[in-house]
Scaffold this motif. Sequence first.
Motif, PDB file in Angstrom:
ATOM      1  N   SER A 100      43.897  32.951  53.154  1.00  9.04           N
ATOM      2  CA  SER A 100      43.235  32.060  54.097  1.00  9.04           C
ATOM      3  C   SER A 100      43.913  30.688  54.074  1.00  9.04           C
ATOM      4  N   ALA A 101      43.806  29.993  55.175  1.00  9.58           N
ATOM      5  CA  ALA A 101      44.340  28.638  55.283  1.00  9.58           C
ATOM      6  C   ALA A 101      43.215  27.681  54.909  1.00  9.58           C
ATOM      7  N   LEU A 102      43.185  27.265  53.673  1.00 12.84           N
ATOM      8  CA  LEU A 102      42.128  26.388  53.166  1.00 12.84           C
ATOM      9  C   LEU A 102      42.787  25.160  52.566  1.00 12.84           C
ATOM     10  N   MET A 103      42.719  24.051  53.267  1.00 16.76           N
ATOM     11  CA  MET A 103      43.337  22.812  52.793  1.00 16.76           C
ATOM     12  C   MET A 103      42.522  22.250  51.647  1.00 16.76           C
ATOM     13  N   PRO A 104      43.107  21.686  50.634  1.00 11.28           N
ATOM     14  CA  PRO A 104      44.506  21.335  50.441  1.00 11.28           C
ATOM     15  C   PRO A 104      45.283  22.385  49.635  1.00 11.28           C
ATOM     16  N   TYR A 105      44.802  23.606  49.596  1.00 12.66           N
ATOM     17  CA  TYR A 105      45.444  24.621  48.772  1.00 12.66           C
ATOM     18  C   TYR A 105      46.733  25.115  49.416  1.00 12.66           C
ATOM     19  N   SER A 106      47.745  25.313  48.592  1.00 10.46           N
ATOM     20  CA  SER A 106      49.007  25.836  49.099  1.00 10.46           C
ATOM     21  C   SER A 106      48.968  27.354  49.189  1.00 10.46           C
ATOM     22  N   VAL A 107      48.103  27.973  48.403  1.00 10.21           N
ATOM     23  CA  VAL A 107      47.983  29.420  48.424  1.00 10.21           C
ATOM     24  C   VAL A 107      46.557  29.826  48.034  1.00 10.21           C
ATOM     25  N   VAL A 108      46.040  30.818  48.725  1.00 12.00           N
ATOM     26  CA  VAL A 108      44.801  31.508  48.358  1.00 12.00           C
ATOM     27  C   VAL A 108      45.132  32.985  48.550  1.00 12.00           C
ATOM     28  N   ARG A 109      45.347  33.693  47.438  1.00  8.94           N
ATOM     29  CA  ARG A 109      45.763  35.087  47.570  1.00  8.94           C
ATOM     30  C   ARG A 109      45.064  35.955  46.536  1.00  8.94           C
ATOM     31  N   ALA A 110      44.817  37.190  46.940  1.00 11.08           N
ATOM     32  CA  ALA A 110      44.174  38.152  46.046  1.00 11.08           C
ATOM     33  C   ALA A 110      45.201  38.728  45.087  1.00 11.08           C
ATOM     34  N   GLU A 111      44.757  39.064  43.896  1.00  9.70           N
ATOM     35  CA  GLU A 111      45.607  39.698  42.895  1.00  9.70           C
ATOM     36  C   GLU A 111      45.664  41.207  43.066  1.00  9.70           C
ATOM     37  N   GLU A 112      44.741  41.764  43.830  1.00  8.09           N
ATOM     38  CA  GLU A 112      44.671  43.202  44.069  1.00  8.09           C
ATOM     39  C   GLU A 112      44.866  43.475  45.555  1.00  8.09           C
ATOM     40  N   SER A 113      45.100  44.726  45.909  1.00  8.65           N
ATOM     41  CA  SER A 113      45.263  45.094  47.317  1.00  8.65           C
ATOM     42  C   SER A 113      43.929  45.347  48.014  1.00  8.65           C
ATOM     43  N   ALA A 114      42.864  45.508  47.251  1.00  9.57           N
ATOM     44  CA  ALA A 114      41.536  45.750  47.805  1.00  9.57           C
ATOM     45  C   ALA A 114      40.520  45.502  46.690  1.00  9.57           C
ATOM     46  N   PRO A 115      39.255  45.265  47.059  1.00  8.11           N
ATOM     47  CA  PRO A 115      38.230  45.113  46.022  1.00  8.11           C
ATOM     48  C   PRO A 115      38.111  46.389  45.184  1.00  8.11           C
ATOM     49  N   ALA A 116      37.935  46.220  43.887  1.00  9.84           N
ATOM     50  CA  ALA A 116      37.775  47.359  42.975  1.00  9.84           C
ATOM     51  C   ALA A 116      36.295  47.707  42.852  1.00  9.84           C
ATOM     52  N   TYR A 117      35.980  48.992  42.970  1.00  7.97           N
ATOM     53  CA  TYR A 117      34.604  49.461  42.805  1.00  7.97           C
ATOM     54  C   TYR A 117      34.286  49.546  41.320  1.00  7.97           C
ATOM     55  N   LEU A 118      33.175  48.924  40.905  1.00  7.78           N
ATOM     56  CA  LEU A 118      32.785  48.891  39.492  1.00  7.78           C
ATOM     57  C   LEU A 118      31.695  49.893  39.149  1.00  7.78           C
ATOM     58  N   GLY A 119      31.229  50.641  40.117  1.00  2.17           N
ATOM     59  CA  GLY A 119      30.111  51.543  39.858  1.00  2.17           C
ATOM     60  C   GLY A 119      28.801  50.817  40.119  1.00  2.17           C
ATOM     61  N   THR A 120      27.737  51.328  39.527  1.00  2.00           N
ATOM     62  CA  THR A 120      26.418  50.748  39.754  1.00  2.00           C
ATOM     63  C   THR A 120      25.965  49.946  38.539  1.00  2.00           C
ATOM     64  N   ASP A 121      25.022  49.052  38.787  1.00  3.39           N
ATOM     65  CA  ASP A 121      24.427  48.289  37.694  1.00  3.39           C
ATOM     66  C   ASP A 121      23.185  49.019  37.180  1.00  3.39           C
ATOM     67  N   ASP A 122      22.397  48.366  36.353  1.00  2.56           N
ATOM     68  CA  ASP A 122      21.200  48.986  35.759  1.00  2.56           C
ATOM     69  C   ASP A 122      20.145  49.376  36.795  1.00  2.56           C
ATOM     70  N   ALA A 123      20.197  48.739  37.968  1.00  3.24           N
ATOM     71  CA  ALA A 123      19.241  49.048  39.036  1.00  3.24           C
ATOM     72  C   ALA A 123      19.876  49.936  40.113  1.00  3.24           C
ATOM     73  N   ASP A 124      21.009  50.577  39.795  1.00  7.85           N
ATOM     74  CA  ASP A 124      21.719  51.485  40.704  1.00  7.85           C
ATOM     75  C   ASP A 124      22.256  50.813  41.971  1.00  7.85           C
ATOM     76  N   ARG A 125      22.480  49.493  41.922  1.00  9.09           N
ATOM     77  CA  ARG A 125      23.106  48.803  43.043  1.00  9.09           C
ATOM     78  C   ARG A 125      24.621  48.880  42.870  1.00  9.09           C
ATOM     79  N   HIS A 126      25.335  49.047  43.960  1.00 12.85           N
ATOM     80  CA  HIS A 126      26.796  49.191  43.928  1.00 12.85           C
ATOM     81  C   HIS A 126      27.463  47.824  43.787  1.00 12.85           C
ATOM     82  N   ARG A 127      28.612  47.795  43.066  1.00 10.14           N
ATOM     83  CA  ARG A 127      29.300  46.530  42.798  1.00 10.14           C
ATOM     84  C   ARG A 127      30.804  46.662  43.027  1.00 10.14           C
ATOM     85  N   TRP A 128      31.407  45.587  43.539  1.00 11.59           N
ATOM     86  CA  TRP A 128      32.854  45.496  43.745  1.00 11.59           C
ATOM     87  C   TRP A 128      33.320  44.142  43.219  1.00 11.59           C
ATOM     88  N   VAL A 129      34.616  44.056  42.886  1.00 13.07           N
ATOM     89  CA  VAL A 129      35.175  42.795  42.401  1.00 13.07           C
ATOM     90  C   VAL A 129      36.640  42.684  42.797  1.00 13.07           C
TER      91      VAL A 129
END
Length: 140
Positions: A100-129
């Motif tokens: 994204s173009a977010l001033m004053p940052y020279s770069v905003v980039r992801a370290e992965e190619s897509a969000p990683a699925y982490l599975g579910t939490d204790d309440a069975d809700r789905h999580r990504w990171v």
Amino acid sequence: MRDIALELAVLLERAGLGLVRPPASGANLFTSPMPESDGAVPDRVVALVVTGGAGPQSYVGRRRMAYLVPECQVRTRSEREDFEGGQRLAQSVFAALNQSALMPYSVVRAEESAPAYLGTDDADRHRWVFKLVVGYLVAS
């Protein structure tokens, strides 16, 4: 020192994804670790947390400056019965933030190619990171 999580959250609020920060009613965008759901916090949530990063790099220029590259972890959670909706939200957040173009940052980039699925939490809700690297100059 910049409030990177807050600046990224403002960008997400403006991205048209239905994300809003507190104190808005139904807030589902946080600049803190993932909150637990309760009467005020829904299951469908995005949380941004700056988690450190590489050491400052010297910058050769007219003034004494340093190039900082902090990292921000972006977590998404969905309702237990809405894997597809949660996955779409995680991918939409990724698309809104990566390069994204977010001033004053020279770069905003992801370290992965897509969000990683982490599975579910204790309440069975789905999580990504995924992790963002944000680069900018600062006077030292």
